[in-house]
Write a protein that holds these residues in place. Structure first.
Motif, mmCIF file in Angstrom:
data_model
loop_
_atom_site.group_PDB
_atom_site.id
_atom_site.type_symbol
_atom_site.label_atom_id
_atom_site.label_comp_id
_atom_site.label_asym_id
_atom_site.label_seq_id
_atom_site.Cartn_x
_atom_site.Cartn_y
_atom_site.Cartn_z
ATOM 1 N N PRO A 58 0.822 -1.211 0.000
ATOM 2 C CA PRO A 58 0.000 0.000 0.000
ATOM 3 C C PRO A 58 0.860 1.266 0.000
ATOM 4 C CG PRO A 58 -0.775 -1.542 1.656
ATOM 5 C CD PRO A 58 0.532 -2.071 1.134
ATOM 6 N N LEU A 59 0.295 2.342 -0.520
ATOM 7 C CA LEU A 59 1.004 3.623 -0.559
ATOM 8 C C LEU A 59 1.238 4.163 0.850
ATOM 9 C CD1 LEU A 59 -0.943 5.349 -3.461
ATOM 10 C CD2 LEU A 59 1.318 4.287 -3.567
ATOM 11 N N LYS A 60 2.413 4.698 1.071
ATOM 12 C CA LYS A 60 2.760 5.293 2.360
ATOM 13 C C LYS A 60 2.853 6.805 2.202
ATOM 14 C CE LYS A 60 5.391 1.304 3.913
ATOM 15 N NZ LYS A 60 6.711 0.810 4.294
ATOM 16 N N HIS A 61 2.816 7.504 3.326
ATOM 17 C CA HIS A 61 2.974 8.958 3.366
ATOM 18 C C HIS A 61 1.866 9.697 2.623
ATOM 19 C CE1 HIS A 61 6.835 7.894 4.995
ATOM 20 N NE2 HIS A 61 7.148 7.266 3.878
ATOM 21 N N ARG A 62 0.693 9.089 2.607
ATOM 22 C CA ARG A 62 -0.492 9.678 2.002
ATOM 23 C C ARG A 62 -1.697 9.208 2.803
ATOM 24 N NH1 ARG A 62 3.032 7.399 -1.331
ATOM 25 N NH2 ARG A 62 3.679 8.430 -3.237
ATOM 26 N N VAL A 63 -2.786 9.949 2.723
ATOM 27 C CA VAL A 63 -4.066 9.448 3.215
ATOM 28 C C VAL A 63 -4.753 8.885 1.976
ATOM 29 C CG1 VAL A 63 -6.302 10.053 4.184
ATOM 30 C CG2 VAL A 63 -4.219 11.118 5.083
ATOM 31 N N VAL A 64 -5.137 7.624 2.029
ATOM 32 C CA VAL A 64 -5.715 6.945 0.867
ATOM 33 C C VAL A 64 -7.175 6.619 1.158
ATOM 34 C CG1 VAL A 64 -5.605 4.877 -0.579
ATOM 35 C CG2 VAL A 64 -3.487 5.979 0.192
ATOM 36 N N ILE A 65 -8.031 6.978 0.203
ATOM 37 C CA ILE A 65 -9.450 6.632 0.300
ATOM 38 C C ILE A 65 -9.782 5.742 -0.886
ATOM 39 C CG2 ILE A 65 -11.811 7.497 0.356
ATOM 40 C CD1 ILE A 65 -10.594 10.160 1.437
ATOM 41 N N VAL A 66 -10.262 4.550 -0.580
ATOM 42 C CA VAL A 66 -10.614 3.573 -1.614
ATOM 43 C C VAL A 66 -12.127 3.599 -1.811
ATOM 44 C CG1 VAL A 66 -10.523 1.144 -2.294
ATOM 45 C CG2 VAL A 66 -8.648 2.133 -0.953
ATOM 46 N N ASP A 70 -18.486 -2.422 -3.214
ATOM 47 C CA ASP A 70 -18.338 -3.702 -2.520
ATOM 48 C C ASP A 70 -17.854 -3.452 -1.090
ATOM 49 O OD1 ASP A 70 -17.745 -6.234 -1.578
ATOM 50 O OD2 ASP A 70 -16.371 -6.734 -3.206
ATOM 51 N N ALA A 71 -18.778 -3.452 -0.146
ATOM 52 C CA ALA A 71 -18.449 -3.140 1.249
ATOM 53 C C ALA A 71 -17.524 -4.166 1.884
ATOM 54 C CB ALA A 71 -19.724 -3.004 2.066
ATOM 55 N N SER A 72 -17.388 -5.350 1.292
ATOM 56 C CA SER A 72 -16.533 -6.373 1.895
ATOM 57 C C SER A 72 -15.062 -5.949 1.906
ATOM 58 C CB SER A 72 -16.695 -7.709 1.173
ATOM 59 O OG SER A 72 -16.184 -7.631 -0.142
ATOM 60 N N ILE A 73 -14.687 -4.996 1.076
ATOM 61 C CA ILE A 73 -13.299 -4.533 1.053
ATOM 62 C C ILE A 73 -12.998 -3.560 2.190
ATOM 63 C CG2 ILE A 73 -13.587 -2.535 -0.467
ATOM 64 C CD1 ILE A 73 -10.983 -3.480 -1.859
ATOM 65 N N SER A 74 -14.041 -3.042 2.827
ATOM 66 C CA SER A 74 -13.848 -1.992 3.836
ATOM 67 C C SER A 74 -12.955 -2.436 4.992
ATOM 68 C CB SER A 74 -15.187 -1.479 4.357
ATOM 69 O OG SER A 74 -15.849 -2.476 5.100
ATOM 70 N N ASP A 75 -13.085 -3.652 5.473
ATOM 71 C CA ASP A 75 -12.247 -4.124 6.580
ATOM 72 C C ASP A 75 -10.783 -4.201 6.173
ATOM 73 O OD1 ASP A 75 -14.328 -4.278 8.386
ATOM 74 O OD2 ASP A 75 -14.746 -6.386 7.951
ATOM 75 N N ARG A 76 -10.503 -4.672 4.950
ATOM 76 C CA ARG A 76 -9.123 -4.738 4.462
ATOM 77 C C ARG A 76 -8.515 -3.343 4.399
ATOM 78 N NH1 ARG A 76 -9.314 -7.445 -0.915
ATOM 79 N NH2 ARG A 76 -7.528 -6.142 -1.319
ATOM 80 N N VAL A 77 -9.289 -2.402 3.888
ATOM 81 C CA VAL A 77 -8.798 -1.037 3.731
ATOM 82 C C VAL A 77 -8.550 -0.400 5.091
ATOM 83 C CG1 VAL A 77 -9.436 1.279 2.930
ATOM 84 C CG2 VAL A 77 -9.886 -0.707 1.478
ATOM 85 N N HIS A 83 -5.581 4.696 5.683
ATOM 86 C CA HIS A 83 -6.468 4.277 4.601
ATOM 87 C C HIS A 83 -7.916 4.303 5.093
ATOM 88 C CE1 HIS A 83 -2.901 3.066 2.496
ATOM 89 N NE2 HIS A 83 -3.557 2.448 1.537
ATOM 90 N N ALA A 84 -8.824 4.626 4.195
ATOM 91 C CA ALA A 84 -10.250 4.671 4.512
ATOM 92 C C ALA A 84 -11.038 4.132 3.329
ATOM 93 C CB ALA A 84 -10.680 6.095 4.843
ATOM 94 N N TYR A 85 -12.279 3.817 3.590
ATOM 95 C CA TYR A 85 -13.184 3.251 2.590
ATOM 96 C C TYR A 85 -14.354 4.209 2.377
ATOM 97 C CZ TYR A 85 -17.209 0.493 1.065
ATOM 98 O OH TYR A 85 -18.331 0.048 0.420
ATOM 99 N N ALA A 86 -14.799 4.340 1.124
ATOM 100 C CA ALA A 86 -15.988 5.132 0.805
ATOM 101 C C ALA A 86 -16.829 4.362 -0.201
ATOM 102 C CB ALA A 86 -15.595 6.489 0.233
ATOM 103 N N LYS A 87 -18.153 4.489 -0.077
ATOM 104 C CA LYS A 87 -19.079 3.769 -0.965
ATOM 105 C C LYS A 87 -19.264 4.464 -2.310
ATOM 106 C CE LYS A 87 -21.972 3.907 2.357
ATOM 107 N NZ LYS A 87 -22.969 3.891 3.389
#
Length: 128
Positions: A58-66, A70-77, A83-87
């Motif tokens: 995963p990318l470092k030194h950034r805030v990443v929003i995926v 598919d909400a199942s990816i939210s826990d991984r993110v 890192h954060a998840y958005a629908k």
């Protein structure tokens, strides 16, 4: 709310007009990678699920929003620091705006995310 932040799409395009092939970048170019790193470090980056899954590690030194429907990816993110998840793109932009303060929000792919954010984009930054 997110319209107060500068929103930039950053991408590299092949001579044939491709930004990727089968969820990979079909070229290895140090100049391109350096350009990407210099322009995204310390910023909020929004990407789609396929782009997220193609980046390892995963990318470092950034805030990443995926962004993914598919909400199942939210826990991984959420298990990855900064890192954060958005629908949806709109949810991602709202979240990015809340953490970006006055910083630029970078849209880093893939194709669907570029298309969905075009209406909000202030500039497009192409890799040299």
């Amino acid at each position: 709310m997110y319209r107060s932040n500068m929103i930039t799409q950053i991408l590299a395009v092949s001579k044939d007009g491709f930004i990727g092939d089968k969820n990979t970048i079909p070229w290895k170019c140090k100049v391109d990678m350096t350009h990407f790193a210099m322009n995204t470090k310390g910023k909020v980056c929004i990407m789609g699920r396929k782009t997220f899954e193609s980046i390892n590690p995963p990318l470092k030194h950034r805030v990443v929003i995926v962004v993914s429907s598919d909400a199942s990816i939210s826990d991984r993110v959420r298990n990855i620091p900064d890192h954060a998840y958005a629908k949806s793109v709109e949810e991602a932009l709202d979240l990015a705006s809340s953490v970006a303060l006055s910083r630029e929000i970078m849209i880093i792919g893939g194709k669907t995310i570029y298309e969905q954010t075009m209406q909000y984009t202030d500039r497009v930054l192409l890799s040299p």
